[in-house]
Design a protein around this motif. Structure first.
Motif, PDB file in Angstrom:
ATOM      1  N   VAL A 206       0.853  -1.189   0.000  1.00 23.56           N
ATOM      2  CA  VAL A 206       0.000   0.000   0.000  1.00 23.56           C
ATOM      3  C   VAL A 206       0.888   1.238   0.000  1.00 23.56           C
ATOM      4  O   VAL A 206       1.776   1.373   0.845  1.00 23.56           O
ATOM      5  N   ASN A 207       0.637   2.125  -0.944  1.00 28.01           N
ATOM      6  CA  ASN A 207       1.333   3.409  -1.000  1.00 28.01           C
ATOM      7  C   ASN A 207       0.523   4.421  -0.198  1.00 28.01           C
ATOM      8  O   ASN A 207      -0.513   4.909  -0.656  1.00 28.01           O
ATOM      9  N   ALA A 208       0.992   4.714   1.009  1.00 32.01           N
ATOM     10  CA  ALA A 208       0.373   5.740   1.857  1.00 32.01           C
ATOM     11  C   ALA A 208       1.446   6.742   2.257  1.00 32.01           C
ATOM     12  O   ALA A 208       1.515   7.188   3.403  1.00 32.01           O
ATOM     13  N   ALA A 209       2.285   7.105   1.290  1.00 31.07           N
ATOM     14  CA  ALA A 209       3.494   7.879   1.564  1.00 31.07           C
ATOM     15  C   ALA A 209       3.277   9.381   1.568  1.00 31.07           C
ATOM     16  O   ALA A 209       4.248  10.143   1.547  1.00 31.07           O
ATOM     17  N   GLY A 210       2.035   9.833   1.573  1.00 31.70           N
ATOM     18  CA  GLY A 210       1.754  11.251   1.717  1.00 31.70           C
ATOM     19  C   GLY A 210       2.358  12.094   0.620  1.00 31.70           C
ATOM     20  O   GLY A 210       2.222  11.806  -0.571  1.00 31.70           O
ATOM     21  N   ALA A 211       3.057  13.155   1.023  1.00 36.31           N
ATOM     22  CA  ALA A 211       3.629  14.088   0.052  1.00 36.31           C
ATOM     23  C   ALA A 211       4.730  13.458  -0.794  1.00 36.31           C
ATOM     24  O   ALA A 211       5.136  14.030  -1.804  1.00 36.31           O
ATOM     25  N   TRP A 212       5.207  12.294  -0.392  1.00 39.86           N
ATOM     26  CA  TRP A 212       6.278  11.601  -1.120  1.00 39.86           C
ATOM     27  C   TRP A 212       5.751  10.408  -1.924  1.00 39.86           C
ATOM     28  O   TRP A 212       6.503   9.564  -2.384  1.00 39.86           O
TER      29      TRP A 212
END
Length: 390
Positions: A206-212
């Motif tokens: 899961v990509n939950a990397a916010g601003a990145w």
């Protein structure tokens, strides 16, 4: 047991981790969260103004935040861990949108959409506004919209920690590391590489990397239209009290609200200066040049304010249409996205966390249908515009 690796341990990633194993009868997933900084120094979850509203212009955002406020109201028991009952300090004084003559039609259109979804909101004339908030100038205001319940603010860092601690109690592991790449096998991701040189094996990522998040997507060859957009928040004191003060969105675009005995405020820079991925440096000069004069024009008592502090954080801005991007991309079979909330992430993390967990568990939504926020709209150039972006 399927192995899930979540990149990003902020409120969104931690909410997904919680919901994946929220059913006490079934521990379905072995969950690992990769978070680069356990102090959350630059995390939007910790630097946000931490507010919640239902005054949106799109049905999906209204529905997500309606679920959010219901979750927040019972969060103490839902996310309780033993004798530790979390408290995020939720208060509900409402949002107050002020419209100039040019903005009246949009405010009325938004009001109709909100009322159709049972949002507790009322339109107010300038005279009604003056009677309710006598400390406010109505100069330049043609109409206002006030949330009567279900809108307010809370402690975003406490919310993040409540999700995280509950997820850990369910067996989630948090690893402090920088994700550096994805291990691939055809159209599937088989692991997440971290800066120690290790690879965390995964059946689901899961990509939950916010601003990145765009960097993570690029490792899979996917173009994610999400960038960090800097927002400065200023704290100030005022000798006068403002009874019943809600979160006010002025006709100038500035927002303000009480914070204990003080106030905080901020604004969205004009498009020409709202650049991608700028350093988190406060725009101090904007307070003196633009914000303070506008505040004093709206609230005469603010002539005597004193700035007491400031900080800067990122909106993870979806530059395509300012709405979240949830679910799979057709280029990758098992890489899920939860990105681009554009300033709404904290208030929508309960709905997003539950929704992504449902996608992972069942292959589809079982509660609130969030398919309007899928990657398909971007690939097919069908923007879902949200008019009420702050």
């Amino acid at each position: 047991m399927r192995r899930v690796v979540i990149i990003g341990g902020g409120a969104i990633g931690s909410a997904i981790a919680y919901f994946l194993n929220a059913d006490p009868k079934e521990k379905a997933f072995d969950v690992t969260v990769v978070e680069r900084d356990f102090s959350y120094t630059q995390a939007s979850s910790a630097l946000s103004a931490s507010s919640i509203r239902q005054q949106f212009s799109t049905a999906i955002n209204i529905e997500m935040s309606l679920y959010g406020i219901s979750f927040f109201r019972t969060l103490g028991q839902t996310l309780r861990v033993g004798d530790n009952v979390p408290d995020i300090g939720l208060v509900e004084p409402g949002y107050l949108y002020l419209a100039s003559p040019a903005g009246v039609e949009v405010l009325r259109e938004n009001h109709a959409m909100q009322r159709a979804h049972a949002v507790d909101v009322a339109l107010m004339t300038p005279d009604e506004l003056q009677a309710r908030f006598p400390w406010m100038s109505t100069e330049g205001v043609a109409l206002a919209s006030l949330g009567l319940s279900g809108e307010g603010w809370y402690d975003g860092y406490s919310l993040l920690q409540a999700f995280r601690k509950k997820a850990v109690s369910q067996g989630t592991r948090y690893v402090q590391a920088h994700a550096t790449g994805l291990q691939r096998n055809g159209a599937a991701v088989t692991g997440v590489q971290i800066d120690s040189g290790a690879t965390l094996p995964a059946d689901i990522v899961v990509n939950a990397a916010g601003a990145w998040a765009a960097k993570v997507a690029a490792w899979a060859g996917i173009d994610l239209p999400v960038h960090g957009r800097r927002r400065s928040v200023f704290s100030f004191s005022c000798p006068d009290k403002l009874p019943g003060c809600p979160l006010v969105i002025d006709t100038s675009g500035i927002w303000l609200r009480p914070e204990g005995r003080k106030f905080i405020c901020g604004f969205a820079p004009p498009a020409t200066r709202d650049l991608d991925d700028q350093p988190l440096e406060v725009e101090h000069e904007v307070f003196e040049r633009f914000i303070w004069p506008a505040l004093a024009a709206r609230v005469p008592a603010f002539e005597a304010i004193r700035m007491t502090g400031a900080w800067a954080g990122y909106y993870e801005m979806n530059v395509f249409d300012h709405n979240a991007i949830l679910g799979l991309h057709p280029a990758c079979d098992n890489l899920y996205f939860a990105n681009g909330f554009s300033g709404h992430g904290l208030q929508q993390c309960p709905a997003a966390g539950r929704g992504v967990a449902e996608l992972v568990r069942f292959g589809g939504y079982r509660s609130l249908d969030l398919s309007a926020l899928s990657f398909a709209r971007i690939l097919e150039n069908r923007p879902l515009f949200e008019k009420n972006v702050i």
